[in-house]
Design a protein around this motif. Sequence first.
Motif, short mmCIF file in Angstrom:
data_model
loop_
_atom_site.label_atom_id
_atom_site.label_comp_id
_atom_site.label_asym_id
_atom_site.label_seq_id
_atom_site.Cartn_x
_atom_site.Cartn_y
_atom_site.Cartn_z
N ASP A 180 1.67 15.83 -0.09
CA ASP A 180 1.53 14.59 -0.86
C ASP A 180 1.19 14.87 -2.32
N GLN A 181 2.00 15.74 -2.94
CA GLN A 181 1.79 16.08 -4.35
C GLN A 181 3.11 16.10 -5.10
N LEU A 193 1.91 5.18 -8.10
CA LEU A 193 0.82 5.33 -9.06
C LEU A 193 0.71 6.72 -9.68
N PRO A 194 0.86 7.81 -8.91
CA PRO A 194 0.81 9.13 -9.56
C PRO A 194 1.97 9.38 -10.53
N MET A 211 2.79 1.51 -3.55
CA MET A 211 1.92 1.75 -4.70
C MET A 211 1.27 3.13 -4.61
N ARG A 212 0.96 3.57 -3.42
CA ARG A 212 0.37 4.90 -3.26
C ARG A 212 1.34 5.98 -3.74
N PHE A 213 2.63 5.73 -3.59
CA PHE A 213 3.64 6.68 -4.05
C PHE A 213 3.85 6.57 -5.55
N TYR A 261 8.68 15.93 -5.38
CA TYR A 261 7.64 15.41 -4.50
C TYR A 261 7.65 16.19 -3.20
N THR A 297 0.82 -1.21 0.00
CA THR A 297 0.00 0.00 0.00
C THR A 297 0.86 1.26 0.00
N LEU A 298 1.88 1.28 0.85
CA LEU A 298 2.75 2.45 0.95
C LEU A 298 3.45 2.74 -0.37
#
Length: 213
Positions: free
Chosen positions: A158-159, A60-61, A56-58, A153, A53-54
Amino acid sequence: MGVIRRGANGGFKGKAGSVIGSSWKSIDYIKGLYKKRTKPATEEQLMQQAKFTLLMRFLLPLKVFIRVGYGQRKTDTHTPMNVAFQSNLSRAITGDYPDYMLDYSQVRIAEGYSGGGGESASAAAGVLTVTWNTVENGIYAQQPDDRMYIVLYHPGIDQFLTAPTPPQRADGTVEIVLPNHFQTDEGHVWLFTADRKGRNVSRSVYLGEVALV
């Protein structure tokens, strides 16, 4: 999951009894139907889920960058995102469960040749400035019109941010105007290069943590 390599009837798509057939990149697959979990997950499974989760959350964007940065690796059997995930899973996650964190200095958003040098990033007056060496290395077939892919980043919001248009190697520098909400705390910067066709790609370079205030 099984892979159909030969067979009298070849591959199939859809549900057939207790299996499902599908095809991806001209390879036929069969897999069993999903069964609802009845047993609670083990601690090891929870640890893997937390890491997944950690990371992939980073990542994917960054899909558009990863498509270039990992586009030449295992393309017949893996997507660029799959390869990027496996590349970073064992290297970029630190800490102990459940308090995992990303070590940004170890994150790679591109894999390729390791040639480079002279890259730097700094910020002042609401502008991120990134510079690099314009000298072309013939061993790595570098060209003056290679594109420079830059990623900033900001963990606090978180953008991600990048140049509106990738600059070229011959430019030597680029200035990226920071939106107001980016002008706080610190950010992390990466850079990698690729030729116009996205085939000759460099390994991403971590340019460090940059004060954005």
